[in-house]
Design a protein around this motif. Structure first.
Motif, PDB file in Angstrom:
ATOM      1  N   ILE A 123       0.841  -1.202   0.000  1.00 14.40           N
ATOM      2  CA  ILE A 123       0.000   0.000   0.000  1.00 14.40           C
ATOM      3  C   ILE A 123       0.876   1.252   0.000  1.00 14.40           C
ATOM      4  N   ALA A 124       1.917   1.243   0.811  1.00 14.52           N
ATOM      5  CA  ALA A 124       2.822   2.404   0.866  1.00 14.52           C
ATOM      6  C   ALA A 124       3.515   2.621  -0.469  1.00 14.52           C
ATOM      7  N   ALA A 125       3.900   1.538  -1.137  1.00 14.88           N
ATOM      8  CA  ALA A 125       4.561   1.675  -2.441  1.00 14.88           C
ATOM      9  C   ALA A 125       3.610   2.259  -3.482  1.00 14.88           C
ATOM     10  N   ALA A 126       2.361   1.806  -3.477  1.00 10.94           N
ATOM     11  CA  ALA A 126       1.376   2.349  -4.421  1.00 10.94           C
ATOM     12  C   ALA A 126       1.125   3.823  -4.143  1.00 10.94           C
TER      13      ALA A 126
ATOM     14  N   VAL B 184       4.475  10.477  -6.883  1.00 12.42           N
ATOM     15  CA  VAL B 184       5.370  10.841  -7.981  1.00 12.42           C
ATOM     16  C   VAL B 184       4.568  11.375  -9.162  1.00 12.42           C
ATOM     17  N   VAL B 185       3.426  10.765  -9.428  1.00 11.11           N
ATOM     18  CA  VAL B 185       2.580  11.228 -10.535  1.00 11.11           C
ATOM     19  C   VAL B 185       2.098  12.652 -10.274  1.00 11.11           C
TER      20      VAL B 185
ATOM     21  N   VAL C 203       5.567  -8.218 -17.745  1.00  7.80           N
ATOM     22  CA  VAL C 203       6.774  -7.695 -17.102  1.00  7.80           C
ATOM     23  C   VAL C 203       6.679  -7.752 -15.581  1.00  7.80           C
ATOM     24  N   GLY C 204       5.489  -7.513 -15.061  1.00  2.52           N
ATOM     25  CA  GLY C 204       5.292  -7.429 -13.618  1.00  2.52           C
ATOM     26  C   GLY C 204       5.187  -5.974 -13.194  1.00  2.52           C
ATOM     27  N   ALA C 205       4.408  -5.738 -12.150  1.00  2.48           N
ATOM     28  CA  ALA C 205       4.161  -4.366 -11.698  1.00  2.48           C
ATOM     29  C   ALA C 205       5.426  -3.704 -11.172  1.00  2.48           C
ATOM     30  N   GLY C 206       6.190  -4.401 -10.358  1.00  6.62           N
ATOM     31  CA  GLY C 206       7.395  -3.810  -9.759  1.00  6.62           C
ATOM     32  C   GLY C 206       8.410  -3.352 -10.788  1.00  6.62           C
TER      33      GLY C 206
ATOM     34  N   VAL D  68      -0.774   1.724 -12.992  1.00 10.60           N
ATOM     35  CA  VAL D  68      -0.347   0.584 -12.185  1.00 10.60           C
ATOM     36  C   VAL D  68      -0.625   0.842 -10.703  1.00 10.60           C
ATOM     37  N   SER D  69      -0.391   2.070 -10.243  1.00 10.07           N
ATOM     38  CA  SER D  69      -0.658   2.345  -8.829  1.00 10.07           C
ATOM     39  C   SER D  69      -2.155   2.306  -8.530  1.00 10.07           C
ATOM     40  N   GLU D  70      -2.991   2.685  -9.480  1.00  3.77           N
ATOM     41  CA  GLU D  70      -4.447   2.592  -9.293  1.00  3.77           C
ATOM     42  C   GLU D  70      -4.863   1.133  -9.096  1.00  3.77           C
ATOM     43  N   PHE D  71      -4.354   0.274  -9.946  1.00  2.18           N
ATOM     44  CA  PHE D  71      -4.663  -1.147  -9.798  1.00  2.18           C
ATOM     45  C   PHE D  71      -4.088  -1.683  -8.491  1.00  2.18           C
ATOM     46  N   TRP D  72      -2.850  -1.318  -8.233  1.00  2.00           N
ATOM     47  CA  TRP D  72      -2.122  -1.826  -7.076  1.00  2.00           C
ATOM     48  C   TRP D  72      -2.821  -1.455  -5.762  1.00  2.00           C
TER      49      TRP D  72
END
Length: 162
Positions: A15-18, A24-25, A75-78, A121-125
């Motif tokens: 959650i913190a990473a998302a 950043v956006v 590719v993967g989210a990360g 990606v952060s929205e999905f994450w």
């Protein structure tokens, strides 16, 4: 009484990473749009061309967004997020050192695409990482951090200038 977060399957780091990605956006958009416009204006670029160049970032979003679900699966989210962050950072540096205005168009596309990746990606994450019973609160924090990023861009410009 609620079970501890770890027992409920809440991944605080995820959650913190998302939330970090969405910050950043917000900051990237709110800082780059005026900053790059000032830079181009200082270089003597007419305002119409500055607007067209700025629109390329939006065009990148329209073009890139439909491909992101498949790209995330492959590719993967990360790795995709790390690539987007690196691309955004490198393109910001490249704007400053690139003398040719014509090269600003592909740079703006890369920057816009990178921010699009971070956003989508952060929205999905954030939705995937949020527990059902806390999703509203987590999304509220996520949205607040995005807004803080939007406010942070002008604040940084007013404090340090261009």
């Amino acid at each position: 009484m609620h079970a501890p977060a770890a027992q409920r399957g809440v991944n605080i780091a995820s959650i913190a990473a998302a939330i970090g990605a969405i910050s950043v956006v917000g900051l990237g958009l709110a800082l780059s749009i005026p900053l790059l416009a000032f830079e181009l204006n200082d270089r003597g670029i007419p305002s119409t061309w500055i607007g067209i160049n700025t629109a390329v970032g939006g065009l990148a979003t329209i073009i890139v967004a439909p491909f992101l679900p498949n790209l995330v699966r492959r590719v993967g989210a990360g790795p995709l997020l790390l690539t987007a962050i690196a691309s955004a950072a490198l393109s910001l540096v490249a704007f400053k050192i690139t003398p040719s205005f014509a090269l600003w168009f592909p740079l703006r596309f890369i920057f816009g695409a990178a921010l699009c990746v971070l956003f989508v990606v952060s929205e999905f994450w954030i939705n995937a990482a949020s527990p059902n019973d806390r999703r509203g609160m987590v999304i509220g924090i996520y949205g607040t951090v995005l807004s803080m990023g939007f406010a942070g861009g002008p604040a940084i410009l007013s404090l340090v200038g261009t």
